[in-house]
Design a protein around this motif. Structure first.
Motif, PDB file in Angstrom:
ATOM      1  N   HIS A 123       0.934  -1.142   0.080  1.00  0.00           N
ATOM      2  CA  HIS A 123      -0.031   0.051  -0.126  1.00  0.00           C
ATOM      3  C   HIS A 123       0.739   1.381  -0.046  1.00  0.00           C
ATOM      4  O   HIS A 123       0.138   2.428   0.029  1.00  0.00           O
ATOM      5  N   PHE A 124       2.092   1.116   0.014  1.00  0.00           N
ATOM      6  CA  PHE A 124       3.075   2.441   0.020  1.00  0.00           C
ATOM      7  C   PHE A 124       3.218   2.930  -1.482  1.00  0.00           C
ATOM      8  O   PHE A 124       3.250   2.310  -2.292  1.00  0.00           O
ATOM      9  N   ILE A 125       2.782   4.346  -1.717  1.00  0.00           N
ATOM     10  CA  ILE A 125       3.196   4.939  -2.612  1.00  0.00           C
ATOM     11  C   ILE A 125       4.121   5.847  -2.903  1.00  0.00           C
ATOM     12  O   ILE A 125       4.884   5.830  -3.852  1.00  0.00           O
ATOM     13  N   THR A 126       4.697   6.614  -1.693  1.00  0.00           N
ATOM     14  CA  THR A 126       5.784   7.381  -1.640  1.00  0.00           C
ATOM     15  C   THR A 126       6.230   7.689  -0.355  1.00  0.00           C
ATOM     16  O   THR A 126       5.600   7.217   0.742  1.00  0.00           O
ATOM     17  N   ARG A 127       7.535   8.021  -0.226  1.00  0.00           N
ATOM     18  CA  ARG A 127       7.987   8.531   1.006  1.00  0.00           C
ATOM     19  C   ARG A 127       8.506   9.762   0.879  1.00  0.00           C
ATOM     20  O   ARG A 127       8.812  10.256  -0.312  1.00  0.00           O
ATOM     21  N   THR A 128       8.546  10.667   1.870  1.00  0.00           N
ATOM     22  CA  THR A 128       9.042  11.994   1.914  1.00  0.00           C
ATOM     23  C   THR A 128       9.816  12.309   2.967  1.00  0.00           C
ATOM     24  O   THR A 128       9.724  11.957   4.147  1.00  0.00           O
ATOM     25  N   PRO A 129      11.109  12.948   2.690  1.00  0.00           N
ATOM     26  CA  PRO A 129      12.002  13.405   3.702  1.00  0.00           C
ATOM     27  C   PRO A 129      11.460  14.362   4.707  1.00  0.00           C
ATOM     28  O   PRO A 129      10.664  15.000   4.363  1.00  0.00           O
ATOM     29  N   PRO A 130      11.954  14.277   5.767  1.00  0.00           N
ATOM     30  CA  PRO A 130      11.389  15.445   6.760  1.00  0.00           C
ATOM     31  C   PRO A 130      12.157  16.746   6.319  1.00  0.00           C
ATOM     32  O   PRO A 130      13.205  16.721   5.698  1.00  0.00           O
ATOM     33  N   GLU A 131      11.473  17.799   6.954  1.00  0.00           N
ATOM     34  CA  GLU A 131      11.872  19.272   6.412  1.00  0.00           C
ATOM     35  C   GLU A 131      13.279  19.358   7.079  1.00  0.00           C
ATOM     36  O   GLU A 131      13.828  18.935   8.142  1.00  0.00           O
ATOM     37  N   GLY A 132      14.116  19.791   6.069  1.00  0.00           N
ATOM     38  CA  GLY A 132      15.650  20.212   6.239  1.00  0.00           C
ATOM     39  C   GLY A 132      16.424  18.946   6.035  1.00  0.00           C
ATOM     40  O   GLY A 132      17.564  18.883   6.325  1.00  0.00           O
ATOM     41  N   PHE A 133      15.957  17.788   5.783  1.00  0.00           N
ATOM     42  CA  PHE A 133      16.709  16.430   5.598  1.00  0.00           C
ATOM     43  C   PHE A 133      16.447  15.720   4.145  1.00  0.00           C
ATOM     44  O   PHE A 133      15.477  15.959   3.674  1.00  0.00           O
ATOM     45  N   VAL A 134      17.328  14.896   3.476  1.00  0.00           N
ATOM     46  CA  VAL A 134      17.084  13.998   2.673  1.00  0.00           C
ATOM     47  C   VAL A 134      17.834  12.836   3.425  1.00  0.00           C
ATOM     48  O   VAL A 134      18.523  12.675   4.278  1.00  0.00           O
ATOM     49  N   VAL A 135      17.235  11.569   2.735  1.00  0.00           N
ATOM     50  CA  VAL A 135      17.578  10.167   3.088  1.00  0.00           C
ATOM     51  C   VAL A 135      18.853   9.846   2.334  1.00  0.00           C
ATOM     52  O   VAL A 135      19.111  10.090   1.283  1.00  0.00           O
ATOM     53  N   GLU A 136      19.864   9.211   3.292  1.00  0.00           N
ATOM     54  CA  GLU A 136      21.183   8.870   2.282  1.00  0.00           C
ATOM     55  C   GLU A 136      21.020   7.118   1.713  1.00  0.00           C
ATOM     56  O   GLU A 136      20.437   6.686   2.519  1.00  0.00           O
TER      57      GLU A 136
END
Length: 136
Positions: A123-136
């Motif tokens: 059921h996952f469509i997308t993930r979003t980074p928290p404000e001020g961050f990106v995922v490494e």
């Protein structure tokens, strides 16, 4: 559009205007799927104190209109997720809340796959980074 202030804590934001299914806007009673899913989320949350750390919030249209019955899972400093294609019922609400409780307890919003409730898999469509961050 106006913004409404809500608590900034782990939350499920339910789209209360989502379609009922991919093919139908409303159920046989004229209710949108999003409204039914939001009601189920509120009812299941109220029935179990284990979900106390997760807020259930609603808003019209998450702009995931090619999907249906969508929710956005978010928390300060954590990766967020948009999930959808749920049947708007108690079983889906419980699976979403079970995942959200694990998510709320996680450090950055990542829940190990082996802990995912079966009801959220696929059921996952997308993930979003928290404000001020990106995922490494």
């Amino acid at each position: 559009m106006q913004l409404k202030t809500v608590e900034n804590r782990p939350a499920i934001v339910a789209c209360n205007s989502c379609r009922f299914t991919a093919d139908d806007r409303e159920d046989g009673d004229g209710r949108r799927g999003g409204a039914r899913l939001a009601a189920a989320l509120h009812a299941v949350k109220a029935s179990d104190p284990a979900y106390g750390d997760v807020a259930v919030q609603e808003m019209p249209c998450l702009f995931a209109c090619t999907e249906f019955c969508t929710v956005h899972l978010r928390a300060p400093g954590k990766v967020g997720y948009v999930l959808g294609r749920f049947t708007p019922d108690e079983d889906a609400a419980r699976a979403i809340l079970d995942y959200a409780a694990l998510y709320a307890d996680s450090d950055v919003g990542q829940v190990p796959f082996k802990q995912w409730p079966a009801g959220v898999k696929g059921h996952f469509i997308t993930r979003t980074p928290p404000e001020g961050f990106v995922v490494e």
